[in-house]
Write a protein that holds these residues in place. Sequence first.
Motif, short mmCIF file in Angstrom:
data_model
loop_
_atom_site.label_atom_id
_atom_site.label_comp_id
_atom_site.label_asym_id
_atom_site.label_seq_id
_atom_site.Cartn_x
_atom_site.Cartn_y
_atom_site.Cartn_z
N VAL A 65 -10.30 -6.55 -2.91
CA VAL A 65 -9.02 -6.76 -3.60
C VAL A 65 -8.00 -7.47 -2.71
CG1 VAL A 65 -9.31 -4.88 -5.24
CG2 VAL A 65 -8.34 -4.40 -2.99
N VAL A 66 -8.25 -7.50 -1.41
CA VAL A 66 -7.42 -8.28 -0.49
C VAL A 66 -8.35 -9.03 0.45
CG1 VAL A 66 -5.67 -8.27 1.32
CG2 VAL A 66 -5.49 -6.64 -0.56
N SER A 67 -8.17 -10.34 0.56
CA SER A 67 -9.00 -11.16 1.43
C SER A 67 -8.11 -12.10 2.22
CB SER A 67 -10.01 -11.97 0.60
OG SER A 67 -10.80 -12.79 1.42
N ASN A 68 -8.26 -12.05 3.55
CA ASN A 68 -7.44 -12.88 4.45
C ASN A 68 -5.95 -12.72 4.18
OD1 ASN A 68 -9.77 -14.05 5.66
ND2 ASN A 68 -9.96 -15.41 3.89
N GLY A 69 -5.55 -11.46 3.90
CA GLY A 69 -4.13 -11.19 3.68
C GLY A 69 -3.61 -11.59 2.32
N GLN A 70 -4.51 -12.02 1.41
CA GLN A 70 -4.09 -12.46 0.08
C GLN A 70 -4.67 -11.51 -0.97
OE1 GLN A 70 -2.03 -15.22 -0.49
NE2 GLN A 70 -1.86 -15.14 1.75
N ILE A 71 -3.81 -11.07 -1.88
CA ILE A 71 -4.24 -10.17 -2.95
C ILE A 71 -5.05 -10.97 -3.99
CG2 ILE A 71 -3.47 -8.69 -4.84
CD1 ILE A 71 -1.02 -8.00 -3.18
N GLY A 83 -1.83 3.60 6.04
CA GLY A 83 -0.98 3.28 7.19
C GLY A 83 -0.60 1.82 7.30
N TYR A 84 -0.82 1.05 6.24
CA TYR A 84 -0.49 -0.38 6.27
C TYR A 84 0.64 -0.66 5.27
CZ TYR A 84 -4.85 -0.51 8.80
OH TYR A 84 -5.84 -0.27 9.71
N PHE A 85 1.81 -1.02 5.79
CA PHE A 85 2.98 -1.21 4.96
C PHE A 85 3.23 -2.69 4.66
CE2 PHE A 85 3.37 2.98 6.61
CZ PHE A 85 4.07 3.70 5.67
N LYS A 86 2.41 -3.57 5.23
CA LYS A 86 2.52 -5.00 4.96
C LYS A 86 1.15 -5.54 4.58
CE LYS A 86 6.23 -5.84 8.32
NZ LYS A 86 6.60 -6.61 9.53
N VAL A 87 1.09 -6.25 3.46
CA VAL A 87 -0.19 -6.84 3.04
C VAL A 87 -0.66 -7.88 4.04
CG1 VAL A 87 -1.33 -8.18 1.21
CG2 VAL A 87 0.34 -6.43 0.60
N GLU A 88 0.29 -8.54 4.71
CA GLU A 88 -0.08 -9.58 5.67
C GLU A 88 -0.82 -9.01 6.88
OE1 GLU A 88 3.33 -11.50 7.25
OE2 GLU A 88 4.39 -9.64 7.72
N ASP A 89 -0.75 -7.67 7.08
CA ASP A 89 -1.47 -7.05 8.19
C ASP A 89 -2.93 -6.75 7.84
OD1 ASP A 89 0.75 -7.10 9.81
OD2 ASP A 89 1.38 -5.06 9.30
N VAL A 90 -3.31 -7.02 6.59
CA VAL A 90 -4.65 -6.65 6.11
C VAL A 90 -5.54 -7.89 6.03
CG1 VAL A 90 -5.96 -5.64 4.21
CG2 VAL A 90 -3.71 -4.72 4.81
N GLU A 91 -6.67 -7.83 6.72
CA GLU A 91 -7.66 -8.91 6.63
C GLU A 91 -8.47 -8.75 5.34
OE1 GLU A 91 -9.51 -12.43 7.89
OE2 GLU A 91 -7.75 -11.41 8.67
N VAL A 143 -10.01 -0.40 4.48
CA VAL A 143 -9.16 -1.48 4.98
C VAL A 143 -9.64 -1.96 6.35
CG1 VAL A 143 -6.82 -2.15 5.63
CG2 VAL A 143 -7.17 -0.56 3.73
N LEU A 144 -9.79 -3.28 6.48
CA LEU A 144 -10.05 -3.91 7.77
C LEU A 144 -8.79 -4.66 8.15
CD1 LEU A 144 -12.04 -4.69 10.05
CD2 LEU A 144 -12.61 -6.71 8.71
N PRO A 145 -8.04 -4.18 9.15
CA PRO A 145 -6.79 -4.84 9.51
C PRO A 145 -7.03 -6.12 10.30
CG PRO A 145 -7.20 -3.02 10.99
CD PRO A 145 -8.29 -2.98 9.96
N LYS A 146 -6.03 -6.96 10.33
CA LYS A 146 -6.09 -8.14 11.19
C LYS A 146 -6.04 -7.68 12.65
CE LYS A 146 -4.09 -11.45 7.96
NZ LYS A 146 -3.02 -12.44 7.71
N VAL A 147 -6.59 -8.49 13.53
CA VAL A 147 -6.67 -8.12 14.94
C VAL A 147 -5.28 -7.81 15.48
CG1 VAL A 147 -7.25 -8.96 17.24
CG2 VAL A 147 -8.75 -9.48 15.32
#
Length: 229
Positions: free
Chosen positions: A97-103, A126-134, A146-150
Amino acid sequence: MGDFLTDLSIYIIRSVIVIAGTWLVTNFIGKKSIAQLTPYEIAILFILSNVGAQPLVSIDTFKTAFGMVILGISIILISKVSLSKLFYGMNAEPAIVVSNGQIDRMQLKKNRMSIYSLLSMLRVQGYFKVEDVEYAILEPSGDLSVLPKVSARPLTPEDLNLKPEQDTLSYAVIIDGDIKEHALASVQQTKEWLINELMAQYKTASKDVLYAEADSQGNLFANIKKSGA
């Protein structure tokens, strides 16, 4: 008065049989939570709950108990059959549902999930910003992985070139003053060791301990009973 007591006794016996039967059936079904049940398992459990309540309003107690067992066996058989490759498509599949920070709006629609629900599940993780999610993956159980960005993931010992010792399991060795010798055996410790450690670390006896846990490395943690408790 005698008829009332007789009817009450019969009702209590029927209730006990239903409760015992329900407990046995749900126990051998397995440890799945509701969120992990497949649609056909939920459907059978709904039927099971309705059948289980019948003896409380009718007299067919043993027929009902037998029906509950049949339903429980049905769940197990269907679960086994669903393990076949031919039935993989019947169960829900993971959805990104989220890929490379994009819904992915299409995946949200396909899984009937709103953006608000997605944001709520991300916050729980624990992720309050979509941009932090890979990547965010909606699992068949309804959970969100959830796999977060590095740049957003927490530091690990490997990042710092540290090599901490591997943690071991802890077991409850005292509960409300009662020493659990089988738990002590699991951590390769003895009752004498526990008594000595309690006295050395906490200056107390086991009867005054509310809860204590230990591991195979000899670590002991205890909560002492408060006075008057």
